[in-house]
Design a protein around this motif. Structure first.
Motif, PDB file in Angstrom:
ATOM      1  N   TRP A 161       0.840  -1.207   0.000  1.00 53.31           N
ATOM      2  CA  TRP A 161       0.000   0.000   0.000  1.00 53.31           C
ATOM      3  C   TRP A 161       0.869   1.247   0.000  1.00 53.31           C
ATOM      4  O   TRP A 161       0.585   2.224  -0.698  1.00 53.31           O
ATOM      5  CB  TRP A 161      -0.927  -0.032   1.215  1.00 53.31           C
ATOM      6  N   ASN A 165       0.815   4.106  -3.056  1.00 55.65           N
ATOM      7  CA  ASN A 165       0.110   5.371  -2.815  1.00 55.65           C
ATOM      8  C   ASN A 165       0.979   6.567  -2.447  1.00 55.65           C
ATOM      9  O   ASN A 165       0.537   7.708  -2.584  1.00 55.65           O
ATOM     10  CB  ASN A 165      -0.940   5.172  -1.721  1.00 55.65           C
ATOM     11  N   ARG A 257      -2.969   8.113   4.108  1.00 54.93           N
ATOM     12  CA  ARG A 257      -4.272   7.491   4.312  1.00 54.93           C
ATOM     13  C   ARG A 257      -5.382   8.530   4.246  1.00 54.93           C
ATOM     14  O   ARG A 257      -6.430   8.316   3.638  1.00 54.93           O
ATOM     15  CB  ARG A 257      -4.307   6.772   5.669  1.00 54.93           C
TER      16      ARG A 257
END
Length: 277
Positions: A161, A165, A257
Motif C-alpha cells: 500500500w 500510494n 491514508r
C-alpha cells in the motif's frame, strides 16, 4: 491550518436495486437473530454496510460479491472480539450469521448497542476543538498500549500500500517500513466516543507502522489546533521515537491514508448511534 471539512462520506447505494437488496438482507438477519429493528438506517462506505438498532443491540450487515467475500476486513470484527483484551473499550459482539444470495455474500454482526455519540458524525474529521478530560486521554493511551501487545499476523497497513500510494498522493518516493506494532488502523473521531471512551470499527485492526494510529488521529485533527496539540503532547512518547521529515513512515502513511480517503471517499465505517456500520 487546514480548512474544516464537512463532507459526508457514508451514504446509501446510488442504485435503487442495491438499496433494496441491502434492506432485504438486513431484514433477513433480523429474523435470523429474532430481534426487532428500529430507528434510522446507517449506511457505510458506498452502501457496503447497513446498520440499525435492534432492541438492546446493533445489527450491521456487510455485503460483497461472492468472489470477494472473506479476508481481513470481513473477519476483523469477529477476530478482534476474541483476540483483543477486554480492557480495550469497544462494543461486544453477540452473534454472527453468514449467507449468500443473488451472487452476493453477506455477514450480519449483532453487537451491543452503544448510546454514546461519536465525537464526529458523517466524517472522520474533527472540525472544531473538543474538550476531553485527562482521564479520557489516559484511557486512550492505555487502550493503544494494550492493543500493541496483541500478537497477530493480520496486516493492516501493508508495504505494498505504501509503495502504491505514497508517490500518487504525497508526491514522495515510497519508504520502507521497519518498525511495526499492532494497532486499530482506523483511529479517527467518528470511531471514538467521549463518555465513556469506546472505540468502534475493528475491521482493519492488525500490524501497522509504529505511531500510525496516533498519526492518523492527528491528521484528522488539523482543523482543530488545540486538540491536535493535545495529541502531540499526550503521545509525545510515541512521536518522539519517530524520525522527522519525509522518512517518517508513520506520519507519512497517516497523511497518505487521509489523502486517499479524500480522493476516493473511503473512510472507516462508523455509526452515529451504535457500533460501527
Amino acid at each position: 491550518m487546514e480548512p474544516a471539512v464537512r463532507e459526508v462520506v457514508f451514504a446509501s447505494p446510488t442504485e435503487h436495486d442495491d438499496r433494496e437488496r441491502m434492506r432485504r438482507a438486513h431484514a433477513a438477519a433480523a429474523r435470523q437473530f429474532q430481534v426487532p429493528v428500529s430507528g434510522p438506517e446507517v449506511w457505510g462506505w458506498q452502501g457496503r454496510t447497513l446498520g440499525r438498532r435492534a432492541g438492546d443491540c446493533w445489527l450491521r450487515v456487510v455485503a460483497a460479491a461472492v468472489d470477494k467475500a472473506g479476508g481481513r476486513l470481513w473477519e476483523g470484527t469477529a477476530l478482534a472480539d476474541t483476540a483483543v483484551p477486554r480492557p480495550v473499550p469497544r462494543p461486544r459482539l453477540r452473534g454472527l450469521v453468514d449467507w449468500s444470495a443473488d451472487e452476493h455474500a453477506y455477514r450480519a454482526e449483532l453487537t451491543e448497542y452503544i448510546s454514546a455519540r461519536p465525537l464526529a458524525e458523517g466524517t472522520p474529521v474533527l472540525v472544531g476543538d473538543v474538550s476531553l478530560p485527562d482521564a479520557w486521554w489516559a484511557d486512550l493511551r492505555a487502550a493503544l498500549n494494550t492493543l500493541a501487545t496483541v500478537p497477530t499476523d493480520r496486516e493492516s497497513v501493508r508495504q505494498r500500500w505504501v509503495d502504491t500510494n505514497f508517490r500518487r498522493f504525497l508526491g514522495i518516493d515510497p519508504i520502507q517500513v521497519h518498525d511495526y506494532t499492532t494497532g486499530h488502523g482506523d483511529l479517527h473521531w467518528a470511531n471514538l466516543t467521549k463518555s465513556p471512551l469506546l472505540i468502534f470499527d475493528w475491521e482493519n485492526w492488525g500490524r501497522l507502522p509504529v505511531g500510525y494510529d496516533v498519526g492518523l488521529l492527528h491528521a484528522y485533527s488539523l482543523a482543530a489546533p488545540v486538540t491536535a496539540a493535545r495529541i502531540r503532547r499526550e503521545f509525545a512518547h510515541v512521536l518522539e521515537r519517530l524520525p522527522a521529515g519525509p522518512g517518517n513512515s508513520s506520519r507519512s502513511a497517516s497523511s497518505c491514508r487521509r489523502a486517499t480517503g479524500a480522493s476516493t471517499r473511503f473512510s472507516p465505517r462508523s455509526s452515529p448511534a451504535g457500533p460501527s456500520t
